[in-house]
Design a protein around this motif. Sequence first.
Motif, short mmCIF file in Angstrom:
data_model
loop_
_atom_site.label_atom_id
_atom_site.label_comp_id
_atom_site.label_asym_id
_atom_site.label_seq_id
_atom_site.Cartn_x
_atom_site.Cartn_y
_atom_site.Cartn_z
N ILE A 66 4.24 -9.53 -19.10
CA ILE A 66 3.01 -10.32 -18.91
C ILE A 66 2.27 -9.84 -17.66
O ILE A 66 1.05 -9.62 -17.69
CB ILE A 66 3.33 -11.82 -18.82
N GLU A 107 10.20 -10.55 -20.28
CA GLU A 107 8.93 -11.05 -20.82
C GLU A 107 7.93 -11.29 -19.70
O GLU A 107 6.75 -10.95 -19.83
CB GLU A 107 9.17 -12.33 -21.63
N GLN A 108 8.39 -11.87 -18.58
CA GLN A 108 7.51 -12.07 -17.42
C GLN A 108 7.01 -10.73 -16.91
O GLN A 108 5.83 -10.59 -16.56
CB GLN A 108 8.24 -12.79 -16.30
#
Length: 147
Positions: free
Chosen positions: A36, A32-33
């Motif tokens: 982003i 997820e990071q």
Amino acid sequence: MELFTQQKVQRYEEFVEPDLQRAIDEQDKVFEQQKIFADLRRNIENLEKNSVTSLRTLVNLASEVYLQAEVPNTQHIFVDVGLEFHVEFTWSEALNYIQKREETIAKQIDEYNQSIASIKAQIKLVLEGIRELLQLPAEKSLPERNF
């Protein structure tokens, strides 16, 4: 004897499964990071490419409540560097920071891949040991569990 074997296998999976699931969950957070930062990099590159100097946007205040905002100068942006700290960067500084973070994230993903593979290998090794101890014929293959 087959029921006994299945119970042993199930107990071992229940013992090891939390470690495996925890590693997979942590890996998902790192993915997820990665997404982003990739999105942020693309957005900055688009701002540079299109020479955007100001823009109108929606800002999520909380609980999906949005406010329309105008950014008069897009030359500086604030990037969350962790622990809810935001640092003001120029576009080029932000891109340099993002590149370094993406490299770190890629290393973390590799570490989680190795950890997950190690846990899965341990599971297979113990299952093979149980089979040998119980003197059972080799199975074709156990169905792989998806977590």
